[in-house]
Design a protein around this motif. Structure first.
Motif, PDB file in Angstrom:
ATOM      1  N   GLN A   1       3.300 -85.679 -28.019  1.00 39.82           N
ATOM      2  CA  GLN A   1       3.718 -84.924 -26.839  1.00 39.82           C
ATOM      3  C   GLN A   1       4.563 -83.720 -27.240  1.00 39.82           C
ATOM      4  OE1 GLN A   1       4.546 -86.906 -22.830  1.00 39.82           O
ATOM      5  NE2 GLN A   1       6.593 -86.649 -23.654  1.00 39.82           N
ATOM      6  N   GLN A   2       5.420 -83.906 -28.225  1.00 38.74           N
ATOM      7  CA  GLN A   2       6.265 -82.813 -28.706  1.00 38.74           C
ATOM      8  C   GLN A   2       5.421 -81.682 -29.285  1.00 38.74           C
ATOM      9  OE1 GLN A   2       9.475 -84.105 -31.290  1.00 38.74           O
ATOM     10  NE2 GLN A   2       9.540 -82.123 -32.334  1.00 38.74           N
TER      11      GLN A   2
ATOM     12  N   GLU B   1       3.700 -79.723 -26.511  1.00 39.11           N
ATOM     13  CA  GLU B   1       4.592 -78.928 -25.669  1.00 39.11           C
ATOM     14  C   GLU B   1       5.329 -77.837 -26.437  1.00 39.11           C
ATOM     15  OE1 GLU B   1       7.107 -81.843 -23.852  1.00 39.11           O
ATOM     16  OE2 GLU B   1       5.558 -82.516 -22.441  1.00 39.11           O
TER      17      GLU B   1
ATOM     18  N   ARG C   1       2.600 -73.340 -30.023  1.00 36.51           N
ATOM     19  CA  ARG C   1       2.093 -74.670 -30.337  1.00 36.51           C
ATOM     20  C   ARG C   1       1.360 -74.678 -31.665  1.00 36.51           C
ATOM     21  NH1 ARG C   1      -2.246 -77.962 -26.769  1.00 36.51           N
ATOM     22  NH2 ARG C   1      -3.580 -77.823 -28.604  1.00 36.51           N
TER      23      ARG C   1
ATOM     24  N   SER D   1       2.575 -92.100 -21.155  1.00 32.91           N
ATOM     25  CA  SER D   1       3.252 -91.093 -20.344  1.00 32.91           C
ATOM     26  C   SER D   1       3.079 -91.354 -18.850  1.00 32.91           C
ATOM     27  CB  SER D   1       2.699 -89.704 -20.703  1.00 32.91           C
ATOM     28  OG  SER D   1       3.208 -88.705 -19.858  1.00 32.91           O
TER      29      SER D   1
ATOM     30  N   LYS E   1       3.245 -83.004 -16.850  1.00 33.40           N
ATOM     31  CA  LYS E   1       2.818 -83.014 -18.252  1.00 33.40           C
ATOM     32  C   LYS E   1       1.504 -82.240 -18.410  1.00 33.40           C
ATOM     33  CE  LYS E   1       6.233 -85.536 -19.690  1.00 33.40           C
ATOM     34  NZ  LYS E   1       7.240 -84.965 -20.632  1.00 33.40           N
TER      35      LYS E   1
ATOM     36  N   GLU F   1       0.345 -79.951 -20.505  1.00 30.22           N
ATOM     37  CA  GLU F   1      -0.252 -79.828 -21.841  1.00 30.22           C
ATOM     38  C   GLU F   1      -0.929 -81.130 -22.255  1.00 30.22           C
ATOM     39  OE1 GLU F   1       3.152 -77.043 -21.343  1.00 30.22           O
ATOM     40  OE2 GLU F   1       2.982 -79.228 -21.207  1.00 30.22           O
TER      41      GLU F   1
END
Length: 207
Positions: free
Chosen positions: A48-49, A52, A56, A124, A160, A162
């Protein structure tokens, strides 16, 4: 993040789905020494990091490992890839039901990063699902329950974007399985996956 349910769902069938059993079994393990879910969570957070990050980086296993707390190649492949332990897709396959098999085929990936993203989406989305299940009752019609579910998926995609857009806008597999349950044989696993994929894609394109 706590992923184990804090209260039983109002509509009990939802806690008997393959993906729900997978999450509850793994996240319910309280052993500090052999807790595979905690290892998965490290890589879910890292994926996820990476998604985001601005700018990127490429979504590769190396970049995910670099973003993970104490990440390394060996533990990455313990949670993702064809030989990973406790894969979500295996839970669907082992369920043996027609809809579960159809959903498994939609989420059966050759790329371990894509497999990790599919599981990250479930992780998530899980808090949204928990809130949803506290509002659904057996007295609701299938149409109302489906509307509540799709609203939860849209809200998750808003928060969320992305992650929601990754891997061809695939929705969280648990939401797909829930939608088939709501329609009780009138909507196949393939149809549910197609419907929710289109929903996620349409929402993200519109925004």
């Amino acid at each position: 993040m706590t992923t184990a349910p804090t209260a039983p769902p109002a509509f009990e069938g939802f806690d008997e789905t393959a993906v729900s059993r997978w999450v509850e079994r793994l996240s319910g393990n309280t052993s500090p020494r052999r807790n595979h879910w905690k290892t998965k969570e490290i890589y879910f957070e890292a994926a996820q990091q990476v998604l985001e990050a601005v700018p990127r980086p490429a979504l590769t296993w190396k970049n995910i490992v670099a973003a993970a707390d104490k990440g390394c190649r060996s533990t990455f492949y313990e949670v993702a890839g064809a030989h990973a332990r406790h894969r979500m897709v295996d839970e669907l396959i082992n369920d043996g039901g027609s809809d579960a098999i159809q959903i498994a085929l939609r989420y059966l990936r050759n790329d371990p990063v894509e497999q990790l993203i599919d599981e990250t989406k479930v992780w998530s989305f899980w808090p949204y699902r928990q809130r949803l299940l506290r509002t659904i009752t057996t007295g609701m019609s299938a149409e109302v329950m489906a509307a509540e579910l799709t609203a939860a998926v849209v809200k998750w995609a808003q928060h969320k974007p992305e992650l929601a857009a990754a891997v061809g806008h695939a929705p969280p597999a648990c939401a797909v399985e829930d939608l088939t349950l709501i329609h009780r044989g009138l909507l196949s696993g393939t149809q549910a996956a197609t419907r929710l994929t289109a929903l996620v894609q349409a929402h993200l394109v519109a925004h």
